[in-house]
Design a protein around this motif. Structure first.
Motif, mmCIF file in Angstrom:
data_model
loop_
_atom_site.group_PDB
_atom_site.id
_atom_site.type_symbol
_atom_site.label_atom_id
_atom_site.label_comp_id
_atom_site.label_asym_id
_atom_site.label_seq_id
_atom_site.Cartn_x
_atom_site.Cartn_y
_atom_site.Cartn_z
ATOM 1 N N ARG A 1 8.733 66.322 -14.859
ATOM 2 C CA ARG A 1 10.389 66.368 -15.026
ATOM 3 C C ARG A 1 11.331 67.320 -14.139
ATOM 4 O O ARG A 1 12.281 67.052 -13.633
ATOM 5 C CB ARG A 1 10.842 66.799 -16.638
ATOM 6 N N GLN A 2 10.757 68.707 -14.197
ATOM 7 C CA GLN A 2 11.156 69.640 -13.262
ATOM 8 C C GLN A 2 10.958 69.225 -11.708
ATOM 9 O O GLN A 2 12.084 69.242 -10.944
ATOM 10 C CB GLN A 2 10.492 70.946 -13.191
ATOM 11 N N TRP A 3 9.839 68.399 -11.146
ATOM 12 C CA TRP A 3 9.971 68.078 -10.103
ATOM 13 C C TRP A 3 10.865 66.969 -9.569
ATOM 14 O O TRP A 3 11.782 66.757 -8.510
ATOM 15 C CB TRP A 3 8.425 67.424 -9.534
ATOM 16 N N VAL A 4 11.080 66.047 -10.571
ATOM 17 C CA VAL A 4 11.988 64.798 -10.503
ATOM 18 C C VAL A 4 13.161 65.392 -10.530
ATOM 19 O O VAL A 4 14.180 65.093 -9.584
ATOM 20 C CB VAL A 4 11.895 63.785 -11.662
ATOM 21 N N SER A 5 13.713 66.341 -11.316
ATOM 22 C CA SER A 5 15.008 66.701 -11.485
ATOM 23 C C SER A 5 15.416 67.562 -10.201
ATOM 24 O O SER A 5 16.642 67.272 -9.562
ATOM 25 C CB SER A 5 15.166 67.786 -12.685
ATOM 26 N N ASP A 6 14.760 68.359 -9.561
ATOM 27 C CA ASP A 6 14.805 69.223 -8.323
ATOM 28 C C ASP A 6 15.137 68.205 -7.116
ATOM 29 O O ASP A 6 16.147 68.223 -6.256
ATOM 30 C CB ASP A 6 13.954 70.092 -8.210
ATOM 31 N N SER A 7 14.329 67.215 -7.178
ATOM 32 C CA SER A 7 14.298 66.251 -6.229
ATOM 33 C C SER A 7 15.718 65.362 -6.119
ATOM 34 O O SER A 7 16.523 65.186 -5.109
ATOM 35 C CB SER A 7 13.214 65.314 -6.256
ATOM 36 N N TRP A 8 15.857 64.932 -7.327
ATOM 37 C CA TRP A 8 17.123 64.041 -7.371
ATOM 38 C C TRP A 8 18.576 64.982 -7.208
ATOM 39 O O TRP A 8 19.285 64.419 -6.505
ATOM 40 C CB TRP A 8 17.348 63.748 -9.155
ATOM 41 N N LYS A 9 18.577 66.114 -7.772
ATOM 42 C CA LYS A 9 19.494 67.084 -7.409
ATOM 43 C C LYS A 9 19.751 67.129 -5.932
ATOM 44 O O LYS A 9 20.958 67.170 -5.249
ATOM 45 C CB LYS A 9 19.781 68.267 -7.865
ATOM 46 N N ASN B 1 4.889 57.992 -4.906
ATOM 47 C CA ASN B 1 5.951 58.912 -5.241
ATOM 48 C C ASN B 1 6.440 60.002 -4.223
ATOM 49 O O ASN B 1 6.926 60.864 -4.395
ATOM 50 C CB ASN B 1 6.124 59.347 -6.620
ATOM 51 N N GLY B 2 5.807 59.838 -3.117
ATOM 52 C CA GLY B 2 5.856 61.212 -2.168
ATOM 53 C C GLY B 2 7.147 61.429 -1.798
ATOM 54 O O GLY B 2 7.395 62.579 -1.734
ATOM 55 N N ILE B 3 8.113 60.280 -1.604
ATOM 56 C CA ILE B 3 9.359 60.672 -1.071
ATOM 57 C C ILE B 3 10.147 61.135 -2.443
ATOM 58 O O ILE B 3 10.958 62.264 -2.260
ATOM 59 C CB ILE B 3 10.007 59.565 -0.442
ATOM 60 N N THR B 4 9.961 60.424 -3.467
ATOM 61 C CA THR B 4 10.671 60.891 -4.637
ATOM 62 C C THR B 4 10.599 62.284 -5.158
ATOM 63 O O THR B 4 11.424 62.886 -5.503
ATOM 64 C CB THR B 4 10.170 59.848 -5.789
#
Lengths: 338, 336
Positions: free
Chosen positions: B66-74, B309-312
């Motif tokens: 969730r932390q990886w995804v959240s930082d990427s999204w932001k 999910n390399g880019i995500t």
């Protein structure tokens, strides 16, 4: 004996009416006569987005019927294999408002209609309410030639000529269908018509896949961004009674700035063209029969003009109704109602 | 702390993102990116880069994911809303996912701009036997623009790019204080890791500017994603397949299943085809390791194995890896 029908006008209204006449009344010969053909018609300038707006005094139920039928027709084309040739694509995106706005009557006609989430709204500072919609965009520059080709391949005749009066051609045709748009100001001597000037900028920005449109329609100068197959259309203006055909640099600047505020990345888009078109404005759509007598002869006319900014949105539904009216004349014992 | 010498091995999206994050966290560091493959020769080149992470595909601790995804999204959201979106290759797109059974929890629901269930009418326009559909508006990242953009950011902050093939990390001892391993599948040999393996993907890039939505058919595996100026048609998921050759049978299969899903694709012209080897690992590896080579030691931070999910995940994992690099710095001069 074959009945001869002439459709005046080769814009989105004229060509679709002619096509539908061909399909519905194969016993008739249909000819299109027009001064202007794509890409010089009003529709060619427009973004061609299916989106009903209030059309003055036209009864809401009629508008709803015409727009709904048009949507279903376009949806079928949209998902089929000819979609790209016909210039029809699905388009989703945002209609934005500064304040809460009631849902429109046509909300259930689109493929999707719902309120924007706070996260969606956060992308557009300054707007507090909005709708997420999935609708259809028509590239008239593809759609009109595509329909015209089908018309010709099915035996339809096409003549390039400006008509100044119905009398000019009444001897050659049994029924005239008048789809001359703003041309009816002169042709039908209809002084209730007025141009509603629209200016747009076409840019190359293929990274924009979602539309954004300030839908307030208070000043008529709210920004909109409609991405299509060949370009992204930025607009716009709604200047009543303005016949000016030249692009106005003040309008261009305002449109550019307004649209870059909606999508900052547009700042790097390449400008392709700036276009001006005149929507055929009228207090209500004129879709009715008329019989004009001239030199003792009765000229049968079905009028189908005055769609304002709703040409693309209403065209198929209106064409269906116009064809029905022609049919009543062609096959009176079958369809006439007393 | 000044002048710490850091080598980032691998110049794909993981390597470049990590290098930029290290520069931001440790402005005085001397960062070198070294690789033998760059830009269009890297794994992410043809990928659609659509943001749609799920716990099914990223098997790691949920809090971490969730932390990886959240930082990427932001990061991608911020870029999308800026003037740099085009230059960086970021786009937004409405995506439809079609299922024949109830899908597992979609993690991306917590981040994307909107998330809705599709109506029956909406699902009807796609050809297939679907019981349920999910719609959302998310982001795509075009590597052919994003990698050059990252490279520019890296160089303008003093980063150095070296064309160098690393056959063994021990080669770097003495010249660098910390090595960051972003070598994806090469980690099999370079890090002796058998948990990372290839999931081969084949996709077609076609000219179809009338397609403005992405769609995933979870029954057939077909997907259609509009990207920068082409539309991606896919795909394949072939485990342990390391071939980079294009198989015309795959081309035919992908074309047919996409045309069946959405017939308006039929008139699209193929622009290019591409095969990429997703470096899959359960879990993706973002961790420190003290690698030993005889009596010598090398401080290594691993950042690889994000698979599909390399880019995500790129920015979130890069941020994490940069933090791990920072944690190693106090130990650099302590072994005397």
């Amino acid at each position: 004996m074959k009945k001869k029908i002439c459709v005046i006008g080769a814009g989105v209204i004229g060509i679709s009416t002619a096509r539908l006449l061909q399909e519905t009344l194969p016993s008739c010969d249909v000819t299109i006569i027009a001064e202007k053909f794509s890409p010089h018609t009003t529709g060619d300038v427009s973004a061609g987005v299916w989106k009903p707006h209030a059309l003055g005094d036209t009864p809401v139920e009629l508008q709803s019927k015409w727009s709904g039928n048009t949507f279903e027709h376009l949806l079928k084309l949209c998902m089929g294999s000819e979609a790209s040739l016909a210039g029809i694509q699905l388009l989703s995106g945002y209609l934005l408002f500064q304040d809460y706005t009631e849902d429109p009557s046509w909300s259930n006609q689109m493929l999707r209609f719902c309120h924007m989430t706070p996260r969606e709204l956060a992308q557009f500072p300054g707007y507090r309410h909005g709708w997420f919609i999935i609708t259809i965009k028509v590239e008239c520059r593809r759609y009109l030639p595509w329909m015209l080709n089908k018309f010709k391949s099915m035996g339809g005749a096409v003549l390039q000529r400006k008509i100044h009066s119905f009398e000019e051609i009444s001897a050659d045709y049994d029924i005239i269908v008048n789809c001359s748009g703003l041309g009816s100001y002169e042709l039908a001597k209809d002084k209730t018509m007025q141009p509603i000037r629209g200016q747009v900028i076409r840019v190359r920005a293929p990274w924009i896949t979602t539309m954004g449109c300030d839908d307030a329609t208070i000043t008529g100068r709210e920004p909109y961004v409609f991405p299509g197959m060949d370009d992204v259309v930025l607009g716009g203006t709604h200047d009543y009674g303005d016949w000016n055909t030249e692009p106005d640099p003040t309008d261009t600047k305002r449109i550019w700035e307004g649209c870059c505020k909606l999508f900052p990345s547009l700042k790097h888009a390449e400008i392709l063209e700036v276009n001006v078109g005149h929507r055929p404005g009228r207090p209500s759509v004129r879709l009715e029969k008329e019989i004009v007598t001239s030199g003792g002869k009765a000229i049968k006319i079905v009028h189908n003009y005055g769609h304002g900014g709703g040409g693309v949105t209403l065209h198929w539904g209106c064409a269906q109704e116009a064809v029905q009216m022609v049919k009543e004349w062609v096959e009176p014992c079958v369809t006439s109602r007393l | 702390m000044s002048g710490v010498r850091i080598a980032v091995v691998g110049a794909g999206i993981a390597g470049l993102s990590t290098a930029v994050n290290i520069q931001r966290n440790i402005p005085s560091a001397r960062v070198t990116v070294m690789a033998d493959r760059f830009l269009t020769d890297t794994t992410s080149d043809g990928a659609a880069g659509i943001f749609r992470p799920s716990f099914e595909k990223i098997k790691a601790d949920e809090t971490l994911v969730r932390q990886w995804v959240s930082d990427s999204w932001k990061h991608f959201d911020c870029l999308w809303r800026s003037e740099e979106a085009r230059e960086a290759g970021i786009g937004s797109v409405t995506m439809y996912q079609l299922f024949d059974k109830e899908p597992l929890y979609p993690l991306f629901k917590e981040f994307v701009y909107d998330f809705r269930e599709m109506t029956d009418r909406d699902m009807k326009r796609f050809h297939g036997n679907f019981k349920m559909g999910l719609a959302c508006t998310t982001l795509t990242t075009e590597s052919r623009k994003y990698l050059p953009w990252l490279t520019d950011r890296f160089k303008e902050n003093g980063g150095v790019v070296k064309i160098q093939r690393v056959n063994d990390f021990s080669e770097l001892i003495g010249d660098y204080d910390i090595v960051v391993n972003c070598t994806s599948l090469s980690s099999k040999t370079l890090a002796g890791d058998n948990l990372v393996y290839s999931v081969r993907g084949h996709l077609l890039r076609v000219k179809a500017p009338w397609v403005k939505h992405a769609v995933y058919d979870h029954v057939t595996g077909a997907y259609i994603i509009p990207c920068f100026d082409t539309v991606v048609l896919g795909g394949t998921r072939q485990k342990d397949n390391y071939s980079l050759e294009i198989d015309p049978e795959d081309t035919k299969r992908i074309w047919e299943k996409c045309c069946r899903l959405q017939p308006n694709i039929k008139k699209a012209e193929i622009a290019w085809e591409w095969v990429g080897l997703r470096p899959h690992r359960s879990p993706p590896r973002v961790e420190k390791e003290m690698m030993k080579f005889g009596d010598k030691e090398l401080k290594v931070v691993h950042n690889y194995g994000q698979g599909a999910n390399g880019i995500t995940l790129s920015w979130g994992c890069a941020k994490h890896a940069a933090k791990l690099v920072q944690e190693l710095i106090p130990y650099i001069h302590s072994k005397l």
